[in-house]
Design a protein around this motif. Structure first.
Motif, PDB file in Angstrom:
ATOM      1  N   ILE A   1       7.430  -3.369  10.910  1.00 42.29           N
ATOM      2  CA  ILE A   1       6.857  -4.622  11.402  1.00 42.29           C
ATOM      3  C   ILE A   1       7.985  -5.541  11.821  1.00 42.29           C
ATOM      4  CG2 ILE A   1       4.796  -4.457   9.963  1.00 42.29           C
ATOM      5  CD1 ILE A   1       6.074  -6.533   8.097  1.00 42.29           C
ATOM      6  N   GLU A   2       7.618  -6.609  12.522  1.00 43.72           N
ATOM      7  CA  GLU A   2       8.605  -7.625  12.867  1.00 43.72           C
ATOM      8  C   GLU A   2       8.530  -8.742  11.834  1.00 43.72           C
ATOM      9  OE1 GLU A   2       8.892  -6.841  17.662  1.00 43.72           O
ATOM     10  OE2 GLU A   2       8.143  -8.778  16.928  1.00 43.72           O
ATOM     11  N   LYS A   3       9.646  -9.443  11.709  1.00 42.89           N
ATOM     12  CA  LYS A   3       9.676 -10.545  10.730  1.00 42.89           C
ATOM     13  C   LYS A   3       8.591 -11.551  11.084  1.00 42.89           C
ATOM     14  CE  LYS A   3      13.438 -12.918  13.108  1.00 42.89           C
ATOM     15  NZ  LYS A   3      14.850 -13.390  13.010  1.00 42.89           N
ATOM     16  N   ARG A   4       8.092 -12.144  10.052  1.00 40.41           N
ATOM     17  CA  ARG A   4       7.002 -13.128  10.093  1.00 40.41           C
ATOM     18  C   ARG A   4       5.617 -12.489  10.218  1.00 40.41           C
ATOM     19  NH1 ARG A   4      11.093 -16.004  12.739  1.00 40.41           N
ATOM     20  NH2 ARG A   4      10.454 -15.276  14.796  1.00 40.41           N
ATOM     21  N   GLN A   5       5.560 -11.181  10.420  1.00 45.70           N
ATOM     22  CA  GLN A   5       4.259 -10.512  10.398  1.00 45.70           C
ATOM     23  C   GLN A   5       3.839 -10.280   8.957  1.00 45.70           C
ATOM     24  OE1 GLN A   5       4.820  -6.988  12.950  1.00 45.70           O
ATOM     25  NE2 GLN A   5       3.556  -8.000  14.503  1.00 45.70           N
ATOM     26  N   SER A   6       2.588  -9.878   8.786  1.00 46.46           N
ATOM     27  CA  SER A   6       2.083  -9.559   7.458  1.00 46.46           C
ATOM     28  C   SER A   6       1.871  -8.053   7.334  1.00 46.46           C
ATOM     29  CB  SER A   6       0.782 -10.305   7.183  1.00 46.46           C
ATOM     30  OG  SER A   6      -0.205  -9.886   8.105  1.00 46.46           O
ATOM     31  N   VAL A   7       1.871  -7.583   6.088  1.00 49.52           N
ATOM     32  CA  VAL A   7       1.692  -6.152   5.835  1.00 49.52           C
ATOM     33  C   VAL A   7       1.021  -5.982   4.473  1.00 49.52           C
ATOM     34  CG1 VAL A   7       3.979  -5.894   4.767  1.00 49.52           C
ATOM     35  CG2 VAL A   7       2.875  -3.915   5.840  1.00 49.52           C
ATOM     36  N   ALA A   8       0.268  -4.906   4.336  1.00 47.34           N
ATOM     37  CA  ALA A   8      -0.404  -4.628   3.066  1.00 47.34           C
ATOM     38  C   ALA A   8      -0.214  -3.166   2.700  1.00 47.34           C
ATOM     39  CB  ALA A   8      -1.891  -4.951   3.160  1.00 47.34           C
ATOM     40  N   PHE A   9      -0.035  -2.939   1.405  1.00 50.13           N
ATOM     41  CA  PHE A   9       0.135  -1.594   0.880  1.00 50.13           C
ATOM     42  C   PHE A   9      -0.989  -1.326  -0.108  1.00 50.13           C
ATOM     43  CE2 PHE A   9       3.999  -2.027   2.902  1.00 50.13           C
ATOM     44  CZ  PHE A   9       4.840  -2.954   2.307  1.00 50.13           C
ATOM     45  N   TRP A  10      -1.398  -0.077  -0.172  1.00 52.19           N
ATOM     46  CA  TRP A  10      -2.498   0.299  -1.054  1.00 52.19           C
ATOM     47  C   TRP A  10      -2.044   1.350  -2.061  1.00 52.19           C
ATOM     48  CZ3 TRP A  10      -4.791   5.196  -1.410  1.00 52.19           C
ATOM     49  CH2 TRP A  10      -5.970   5.257  -2.161  1.00 52.19           C
ATOM     50  N   CYS A  11      -2.592   1.269  -3.263  1.00 49.97           N
ATOM     51  CA  CYS A  11      -2.252   2.231  -4.303  1.00 49.97           C
ATOM     52  C   CYS A  11      -3.493   2.623  -5.086  1.00 49.97           C
ATOM     53  CB  CYS A  11      -1.233   1.621  -5.270  1.00 49.97           C
ATOM     54  SG  CYS A  11      -0.877   2.629  -6.726  1.00 49.97           S
ATOM     55  N   ASN A  12      -3.610   3.915  -5.349  1.00 45.47           N
ATOM     56  CA  ASN A  12      -4.670   4.420  -6.221  1.00 45.47           C
ATOM     57  C   ASN A  12      -4.011   5.146  -7.384  1.00 45.47           C
ATOM     58  OD1 ASN A  12      -6.835   7.125  -6.529  1.00 45.47           O
ATOM     59  ND2 ASN A  12      -7.509   5.041  -6.863  1.00 45.47           N
ATOM     60  N   PRO A  13      -4.106   4.622  -8.597  1.00 46.15           N
ATOM     61  CA  PRO A  13      -3.406   5.226  -9.731  1.00 46.15           C
ATOM     62  C   PRO A  13      -4.103   6.486 -10.238  1.00 46.15           C
ATOM     63  CG  PRO A  13      -4.776   3.432 -10.495  1.00 46.15           C
ATOM     64  CD  PRO A  13      -4.915   3.474  -8.986  1.00 46.15           C
ATOM     65  N   ILE A  14      -3.462   7.122 -11.199  1.00 50.49           N
ATOM     66  CA  ILE A  14      -4.070   8.283 -11.835  1.00 50.49           C
ATOM     67  C   ILE A  14      -5.301   7.834 -12.616  1.00 50.49           C
ATOM     68  CG2 ILE A  14      -3.720  10.043 -13.614  1.00 50.49           C
ATOM     69  CD1 ILE A  14      -0.796  10.194 -12.669  1.00 50.49           C
ATOM     70  N   SER A  15      -6.357   8.615 -12.517  1.00 50.39           N
ATOM     71  CA  SER A  15      -7.605   8.266 -13.192  1.00 50.39           C
ATOM     72  C   SER A  15      -7.381   8.086 -14.691  1.00 50.39           C
ATOM     73  CB  SER A  15      -8.623   9.383 -12.959  1.00 50.39           C
ATOM     74  OG  SER A  15      -9.823   9.114 -13.643  1.00 50.39           O
ATOM     75  N   GLY A  16      -7.879   6.968 -15.202  1.00 51.96           N
ATOM     76  CA  GLY A  16      -7.757   6.705 -16.637  1.00 51.96           C
ATOM     77  C   GLY A  16      -6.527   5.915 -17.032  1.00 51.96           C
ATOM     78  N   HIS A  17      -5.613   5.714 -16.096  1.00 51.69           N
ATOM     79  CA  HIS A  17      -4.422   4.921 -16.395  1.00 51.69           C
ATOM     80  C   HIS A  17      -4.739   3.442 -16.236  1.00 51.69           C
ATOM     81  CE1 HIS A  17      -1.037   8.137 -15.866  1.00 51.69           C
ATOM     82  NE2 HIS A  17      -2.006   8.528 -16.688  1.00 51.69           N
ATOM     83  N   ALA A  18      -4.636   2.707 -17.337  1.00 47.50           N
ATOM     84  CA  ALA A  18      -5.000   1.302 -17.311  1.00 47.50           C
ATOM     85  C   ALA A  18      -3.898   0.415 -16.734  1.00 47.50           C
ATOM     86  CB  ALA A  18      -5.351   0.828 -18.726  1.00 47.50           C
TER      87      ALA A  18
END
Lengths: 112, 116
Positions: free
Chosen positions: B13-30
């Motif tokens: 991305i270029e500076k000043r833009q926004s970005v989002a990251f996604w994560c799905n953890p291992i099932s059962g990990h709190a």
């Protein structure tokens, strides 16, 4: 403040040589200690951990680590390295307040 | 057992833009963590969730970074606006048990962010 120091940033060894990577931490309370490894192109993965009991801990792939409380150290060892041990190794500490701190890592290259 | 999933794997991305990251953890990990790893350094903890509550966000630059973990499972990390110094690998990890005798963390593959 808590900190973790790994003194060796790059290590080059020949196969069958012995390995010892240093890790020192600064925290006076109860800690959990970990070594993680990242093989080329792979995720970080847990190598071994220590919380209490026998201060000599054995992990996967023939690695072990020794906790020396008086020296605030948790050094990683392997008697005979293989080419496949080429990786980056990270020491990490978590305290009773859960905060994790990682060292800067040591890049190990094993020559065949 | 499925591991920790992250997406995207790469983002430019270029500076000043926004970005989002996604994560799905291992099932059962709190417990779920987001780390920032700058080239040549170890991972730096940005935020830690226990279920959907924040345990530690002391190193999260809150003026530009935000994270949430709805329903105690998936999580997103957002940067808005991005700066050049945000170029790094963003790692997500999860664990089964924390505190004394912690179980250790399982890491995802990371998202490599380049800010131009």
């Amino acid at each position: 403040a808590q900190s973790v120091s790994q003194h060796n940033h790059h290590v080059i060894l020949s196969e069958a040589a012995s390995l010892e990577l240093g890790c020192n931490y600064s925290y006076g309370g109860t800690v959990n200690l970990f070594w993680y490894v990242q093989y080329p192109g792979q995720h970080l993965q847990l190598l071994l951990k220590y919380f209490s009991g026998d201060p000599l801990v054995k992990g996967i792939k023939g690695f072990e680590a020794e906790f020396i409380k008086s020296k605030f150290s948790f050094n990683l060892r392997k008697p005979s390295v293989q080419w496949s041990d080429t990786a980056e190794y990270f020491c990490a500490v978590s305290s009773g307040t859960y905060k994790y701190i990682f060292g800067t890592g040591t890049r190990l290259k094993v020559l065949a | 057992e499925a591991g920790v999933a992250q997406s995207p794997r790469y983002k430019i991305i270029e500076k000043r833009q926004s970005v989002a990251f996604w994560c799905n953890p291992i099932s059962g990990h709190a417990t779920l963590y987001w780390y920032q790893q700058i080239l040549g350094q170890g991972p730096k903890l940005l935020i830690q969730f226990q279920n959907n509550g924040v345990v530690d966000d002391s190193q999260l630059p809150k003026d530009r970074f935000s994270a949430e973990r709805l329903k105690g499972v998936d999580s997103t990390l957002k940067i808005q606006p991005a700066k050049l110094e945000d170029s790094a690998v963003y790692l997500c990890a999860s664990s089964l048990r924390e505190g004394r005798g912690a179980s250790g963390q399982f890491f995802g593959p990371g998202t490599r962010l380049t800010v131009l």
